[in-house]
Design a protein around this motif. Structure first.
Motif, PDB file in Angstrom:
ATOM      1  N   THR A 285       0.834  -1.185   0.000  1.00 38.24           N
ATOM      2  CA  THR A 285       0.000   0.000   0.000  1.00 38.24           C
ATOM      3  C   THR A 285       0.874   1.243   0.000  1.00 38.24           C
ATOM      4  OG1 THR A 285      -1.619  -1.215   1.295  1.00 38.24           O
ATOM      5  CG2 THR A 285      -1.894   1.114   1.234  1.00 38.24           C
ATOM      6  N   ASP A 286       1.940   1.200   0.716  1.00 35.67           N
ATOM      7  CA  ASP A 286       2.826   2.369   0.733  1.00 35.67           C
ATOM      8  C   ASP A 286       3.456   2.576  -0.637  1.00 35.67           C
ATOM      9  OD1 ASP A 286       2.417   3.060   3.332  1.00 35.67           O
ATOM     10  OD2 ASP A 286       4.148   1.941   4.114  1.00 35.67           O
ATOM     11  N   GLU A 287       3.792   1.459  -1.255  1.00 32.59           N
ATOM     12  CA  GLU A 287       4.380   1.564  -2.591  1.00 32.59           C
ATOM     13  C   GLU A 287       3.343   2.090  -3.564  1.00 32.59           C
ATOM     14  OE1 GLU A 287       5.778  -2.383  -3.311  1.00 32.59           O
ATOM     15  OE2 GLU A 287       7.738  -1.939  -2.438  1.00 32.59           O
ATOM     16  N   LYS A 288       2.100   1.574  -3.408  1.00 32.82           N
ATOM     17  CA  LYS A 288       1.024   2.042  -4.285  1.00 32.82           C
ATOM     18  C   LYS A 288       0.789   3.523  -4.082  1.00 32.82           C
ATOM     19  CE  LYS A 288      -1.540  -2.236  -4.667  1.00 32.82           C
ATOM     20  NZ  LYS A 288      -2.734  -2.938  -4.331  1.00 32.82           N
ATOM     21  N   LEU A 289       0.780   3.943  -2.840  1.00 33.88           N
ATOM     22  CA  LEU A 289       0.576   5.352  -2.538  1.00 33.88           C
ATOM     23  C   LEU A 289       1.720   6.196  -3.108  1.00 33.88           C
ATOM     24  CD1 LEU A 289      -0.779   5.418   1.128  1.00 33.88           C
ATOM     25  CD2 LEU A 289      -1.968   6.161  -0.924  1.00 33.88           C
ATOM     26  N   GLN A 290       2.906   5.685  -2.962  1.00 31.34           N
ATOM     27  CA  GLN A 290       4.071   6.403  -3.481  1.00 31.34           C
ATOM     28  C   GLN A 290       3.986   6.493  -4.991  1.00 31.34           C
ATOM     29  OE1 GLN A 290       6.443   7.967  -1.580  1.00 31.34           O
ATOM     30  NE2 GLN A 290       7.031   8.821  -3.579  1.00 31.34           N
ATOM     31  N   HIS A 291       3.602   5.363  -5.615  1.00 34.82           N
ATOM     32  CA  HIS A 291       3.461   5.330  -7.070  1.00 34.82           C
ATOM     33  C   HIS A 291       2.380   6.309  -7.507  1.00 34.82           C
ATOM     34  CE1 HIS A 291       3.590   3.846 -11.108  1.00 34.82           C
ATOM     35  NE2 HIS A 291       2.282   3.481 -11.080  1.00 34.82           N
ATOM     36  N   PHE A 292       1.249   6.320  -6.804  1.00 37.23           N
ATOM     37  CA  PHE A 292       0.148   7.222  -7.111  1.00 37.23           C
ATOM     38  C   PHE A 292       0.612   8.674  -6.915  1.00 37.23           C
ATOM     39  CE2 PHE A 292      -3.683   9.597  -5.714  1.00 37.23           C
ATOM     40  CZ  PHE A 292      -4.424   9.497  -6.875  1.00 37.23           C
ATOM     41  N   LEU A 293       1.357   8.925  -5.867  1.00 33.94           N
ATOM     42  CA  LEU A 293       1.876  10.254  -5.581  1.00 33.94           C
ATOM     43  C   LEU A 293       2.828  10.685  -6.683  1.00 33.94           C
ATOM     44  CD1 LEU A 293       2.095  12.660  -3.593  1.00 33.94           C
ATOM     45  CD2 LEU A 293       3.952  11.426  -2.479  1.00 33.94           C
ATOM     46  N   ASP A 294       3.684   9.744  -7.118  1.00 27.69           N
ATOM     47  CA  ASP A 294       4.637  10.072  -8.190  1.00 27.69           C
ATOM     48  C   ASP A 294       3.886  10.439  -9.489  1.00 27.69           C
ATOM     49  OD1 ASP A 294       6.749   9.676  -6.515  1.00 27.69           O
ATOM     50  OD2 ASP A 294       7.184   7.631  -7.228  1.00 27.69           O
TER      51      ASP A 294
END
Length: 196
Positions: free
Chosen positions: A3-12
């Motif tokens: 989820t953190d990676e997904k959030l980071q990816h979404f943020l990027d």
């Protein structure tokens, strides 16, 4: 992917999209500002040209006005000088006439004027007037021409005047009248003509 990676990816992705949009908006805004600047420059140049043209026309009008005033002043000065020279010329001419009146040619002129007046009058009554300065010549000319000659009460500069009373005609061969006519008709020739 966590989820953190997904959030980071979404943020990027969101940040990249926001950067792209803000870059496009900035470019559009910069282009708009450049277009406004160019329009402003064009308008400023147009206004400057109009102002220069207006000032140029104003200066030309002022120069034309000053030129017209100077031309009037110059014409006035020329006219005044011509009048002075004309007066001087006619004073000199009067002196020459005074000298002429002392010659025998003047006596011949008076004789010719009397003969001409008698011829013109024919059988009509004719009275010939002579200048008071010519009183000494009157008797001789009257006898020579069988004419009625009177001495005028006022001077007319020499020559004769003759009156045909029945026809109300004046034959004016006085020097005063001839000089006045000559002075009125006299004109200086201008234009830089080359004589020679």
């Amino acid at each position: 992917m966590t989820t953190d990676e997904k959030l980071q990816h979404f943020l990027d992705i969101c940040m990249e999209d926001a950067r792209d949009r803000s870059g496009r908006l900035f470019d559009e805004y910069a282009k708009g500002l450049e277009k406004t600047l160019e329009e402003h420059k064009t308008d400023a140049r147009r206004r400057a040209r109009m102002q220069i043209q207006g000032e140029t026309e104003k200066i030309e009008r002022e120069m034309n006005k000053e030129l017209a005033v100077e031309q009037i002043n110059l014409r006035r000065a020329i006219s005044q000088r011509q009048n002075e020279l004309t007066d001087m010329l006619f004073v000199e001419l009067k002196d020459m006439l005074a000298n002429y009146m002392e010659t025998s040619r003047y006596l011949h002129l008076l004789d010719a004027q009397i003969k001409h007046a008698k011829e013109f009058a024919g059988q009509e009554e004719l009275i010939i007037y002579m200048d008071p300065s010519d009183a000494d010549k009157a008797n001789r000319l009257a006898m020579q021409n069988n004419a009625r000659i009177k001495i005028s009460e006022y001077s007319f500069g020499g020559g004769t005047r003759a009156v045909i009373p029945s026809r109300h005609i004046l034959i004016d061969n006085s020097f005063e009248t001839k000089l006045a006519e000559a002075k009125q008709a006299f004109r200086f020739e201008t234009g830089g003509k080359n004589h020679g």
